[in-house]
Design a protein around this motif. Structure first.
Motif, PDB file in Angstrom:
ATOM      1  N   ASP A  44       0.637  -1.131  -0.169  1.00 44.14           N
ATOM      2  CA  ASP A  44      -0.321   0.303   0.346  1.00 44.14           C
ATOM      3  C   ASP A  44       0.967   1.368  -0.246  1.00 44.14           C
ATOM      4  N   VAL A  45       2.095   1.459   0.571  1.00 42.92           N
ATOM      5  CA  VAL A  45       2.422   2.306   0.851  1.00 42.92           C
ATOM      6  C   VAL A  45       3.874   2.137   0.315  1.00 42.92           C
ATOM      7  N   LEU A  46       4.923   1.606   0.620  1.00 41.27           N
ATOM      8  CA  LEU A  46       6.633   1.713  -0.312  1.00 41.27           C
ATOM      9  C   LEU A  46       7.048   1.580  -0.425  1.00 41.27           C
ATOM     10  N   SER A  47       6.071   0.230  -1.599  1.00 41.82           N
ATOM     11  CA  SER A  47       6.381   0.051  -3.174  1.00 41.82           C
ATOM     12  C   SER A  47       6.670   0.895  -3.582  1.00 41.82           C
ATOM     13  N   GLY A  48       5.185   1.512  -4.059  1.00 38.25           N
ATOM     14  CA  GLY A  48       4.319   2.993  -4.692  1.00 38.25           C
ATOM     15  C   GLY A  48       5.551   3.973  -4.337  1.00 38.25           C
ATOM     16  N   SER A  49       5.832   4.737  -3.108  1.00 39.92           N
ATOM     17  CA  SER A  49       6.044   5.885  -2.996  1.00 39.92           C
ATOM     18  C   SER A  49       7.664   5.881  -2.328  1.00 39.92           C
ATOM     19  N   CYS A  50       7.892   4.493  -2.177  1.00 43.34           N
ATOM     20  CA  CYS A  50       9.541   4.793  -1.794  1.00 43.34           C
ATOM     21  C   CYS A  50      10.570   4.070  -2.724  1.00 43.34           C
ATOM     22  N   THR A  51      10.109   2.995  -3.559  1.00 41.26           N
ATOM     23  CA  THR A  51      10.674   1.809  -4.268  1.00 41.26           C
ATOM     24  C   THR A  51      11.828   3.209  -5.355  1.00 41.26           C
ATOM     25  N   THR A 118      15.152  15.316   5.304  1.00 46.85           N
ATOM     26  CA  THR A 118      13.817  15.673   4.802  1.00 46.85           C
ATOM     27  C   THR A 118      12.838  14.840   5.268  1.00 46.85           C
ATOM     28  N   GLN A 119      11.876  15.536   5.576  1.00 45.29           N
ATOM     29  CA  GLN A 119      10.125  14.320   5.392  1.00 45.29           C
ATOM     30  C   GLN A 119      10.261  13.741   3.543  1.00 45.29           C
ATOM     31  N   MET A 120      10.377  12.452   4.283  1.00 43.54           N
ATOM     32  CA  MET A 120       9.793  11.681   3.002  1.00 43.54           C
ATOM     33  C   MET A 120       8.138  11.435   2.357  1.00 43.54           C
ATOM     34  N   PRO A 121       8.185  10.989   1.303  1.00 43.14           N
ATOM     35  CA  PRO A 121       8.839  11.038   0.583  1.00 43.14           C
ATOM     36  C   PRO A 121       9.510  11.687  -0.141  1.00 43.14           C
ATOM     37  N   PHE A 122      11.175  11.882  -0.581  1.00 45.47           N
ATOM     38  CA  PHE A 122      12.003  13.636  -1.093  1.00 45.47           C
ATOM     39  C   PHE A 122      10.688  14.359  -2.167  1.00 45.47           C
ATOM     40  N   GLY A 123      10.484  14.888  -1.387  1.00 50.86           N
ATOM     41  CA  GLY A 123      10.431  16.609  -2.399  1.00 50.86           C
ATOM     42  C   GLY A 123       9.069  16.286  -2.232  1.00 50.86           C
ATOM     43  N   CYS A 124       8.347  16.055  -1.326  1.00 47.31           N
ATOM     44  CA  CYS A 124       6.282  16.175  -1.468  1.00 47.31           C
ATOM     45  C   CYS A 124       6.402  17.278  -0.277  1.00 47.31           C
ATOM     46  N   GLY A 125       5.320  17.692  -1.009  1.00 45.03           N
ATOM     47  CA  GLY A 125       4.776  18.970  -0.470  1.00 45.03           C
ATOM     48  C   GLY A 125       5.334  20.198  -2.252  1.00 45.03           C
ATOM     49  N   GLY A 126       6.469  19.681  -2.984  1.00 48.91           N
ATOM     50  CA  GLY A 126       7.081  20.516  -4.027  1.00 48.91           C
ATOM     51  C   GLY A 126       5.911  19.400  -5.022  1.00 48.91           C
ATOM     52  N   PRO A 127       6.182  19.247  -5.912  1.00 49.45           N
ATOM     53  CA  PRO A 127       5.836  18.433  -7.128  1.00 49.45           C
ATOM     54  C   PRO A 127       5.774  17.269  -6.499  1.00 49.45           C
ATOM     55  N   SER A 128       5.788  16.462  -5.589  1.00 51.97           N
ATOM     56  CA  SER A 128       5.180  14.950  -4.972  1.00 51.97           C
ATOM     57  C   SER A 128       4.920  14.864  -4.052  1.00 51.97           C
ATOM     58  N   PRO A 129       4.017  14.007  -4.062  1.00 48.74           N
ATOM     59  CA  PRO A 129       2.773  14.585  -3.405  1.00 48.74           C
ATOM     60  C   PRO A 129       2.976  13.556  -1.641  1.00 48.74           C
ATOM     61  N   CYS A 130       2.895  14.316  -0.504  1.00 44.79           N
ATOM     62  CA  CYS A 130       3.509  13.555   1.315  1.00 44.79           C
ATOM     63  C   CYS A 130       2.285  12.676   0.761  1.00 44.79           C
ATOM     64  N   LEU A 131       2.499  11.575   1.455  1.00 41.04           N
ATOM     65  CA  LEU A 131       2.116  10.228   1.914  1.00 41.04           C
ATOM     66  C   LEU A 131       0.559  11.034   2.795  1.00 41.04           C
ATOM     67  N   ALA A 132      -0.755  10.373   1.920  1.00 34.01           N
ATOM     68  CA  ALA A 132      -1.472  11.019   2.699  1.00 34.01           C
ATOM     69  C   ALA A 132      -2.074  10.365   4.421  1.00 34.01           C
ATOM     70  N   ALA A 133      -3.197  10.793   5.516  1.00 29.96           N
ATOM     71  CA  ALA A 133      -2.935  10.432   6.092  1.00 29.96           C
ATOM     72  C   ALA A 133      -3.983   8.740   6.610  1.00 29.96           C
ATOM     73  N   ALA A 134      -4.345   8.460   5.851  1.00 31.95           N
ATOM     74  CA  ALA A 134      -4.324   6.767   5.828  1.00 31.95           C
ATOM     75  C   ALA A 134      -3.321   6.025   5.868  1.00 31.95           C
ATOM     76  N   GLN A 135      -2.224   6.772   5.127  1.00 35.87           N
ATOM     77  CA  GLN A 135      -0.664   5.697   4.435  1.00 35.87           C
ATOM     78  C   GLN A 135       0.069   5.719   5.418  1.00 35.87           C
ATOM     79  N   VAL A 136      -0.361   6.934   6.372  1.00 36.91           N
ATOM     80  CA  VAL A 136       0.952   7.674   7.321  1.00 36.91           C
ATOM     81  C   VAL A 136      -0.019   6.395   8.583  1.00 36.91           C
ATOM     82  N   GLN A 137      -1.000   6.362   9.239  1.00 38.35           N
ATOM     83  CA  GLN A 137      -1.413   5.813   9.818  1.00 38.35           C
ATOM     84  C   GLN A 137      -1.314   4.176   9.427  1.00 38.35           C
ATOM     85  N   GLU A 138      -1.263   3.909   8.595  1.00 36.70           N
ATOM     86  CA  GLU A 138      -0.753   2.352   8.285  1.00 36.70           C
ATOM     87  C   GLU A 138       0.142   1.604   8.527  1.00 36.70           C
TER      88      GLU A 138
END
Length: 150
Positions: A44-51, A118-138
């Motif tokens: 749900d989170v790592l494979s798409g946002s971190c890899t 820095t906050q991950m995923p790198f660059g989030c808040g700029g061109p890349s979205p940060c994780l959704a609250a539900a993803q962080v909660q997971e």
């Protein structure tokens, strides 16, 4: 059951249990039969946002030495006792099973100003979205549930 919650400010608010005790349930106080599994967190989170970065050849792999290219590789790397190069000699622990509030992984994905790097995923808040609250909660639920590998 006795419960408590720690409210952490992220993009939105999410709550995570920390330091709670229970007088009923299993030996570790966990009565949740729907505990979040590492397979779920990875898919749900790592494979798409971190890899994209944290894999051989990715920018995060060379900077932080945290390879998360596959589930089999990611789990032992997240269980390392200390943070990688991007956090220098901070002494912070990536994942503290049962304690999301003490886990650098949670800080890195939930705080705009983590204790190092820095906050991950790198660059989030700029061109890349940060994780959704539900993803962080997971992630929080997995760590607080003991960060087991299923």
């Amino acid at each position: 059951m006795n419960s408590c919650s720690l409210v952490v400010l992220t993009i939105g608010l999410f709550s995570a249990t920390s330091g709670c005790s229970s007088t009923s349930g299993t030996a570790n106080g966990n009565t949740d039969t729907n505990a979040v599994t590492f397979t779920k967190v990875y898919s749900d989170v790592l494979s798409g946002s971190c890899t994209p970065c944290h894999a051989p050849g990715g920018t995060g792999d060379s900077a932080g030495r945290l390879d998360m290219s596959t589930q089999a590789v990611a789990y032992p790397n997240l269980q390392k006792s200390a943070a990688g190069a991007s956090c220098g000699s901070s002494g912070l622990t990536l994942v503290v099973p049962g304690d999301a509030a003490a886990s650098l992984l949670v800080e890195k994905v939930s705080s705009a100003h983590p204790p190092c790097g820095t906050q991950m995923p790198f660059g989030c808040g700029g061109p890349s979205p940060c994780l959704a609250a539900a993803q962080v909660q997971e992630i929080v639920d997995w760590v607080n549930g003991g960060a087991q590998n299923d």
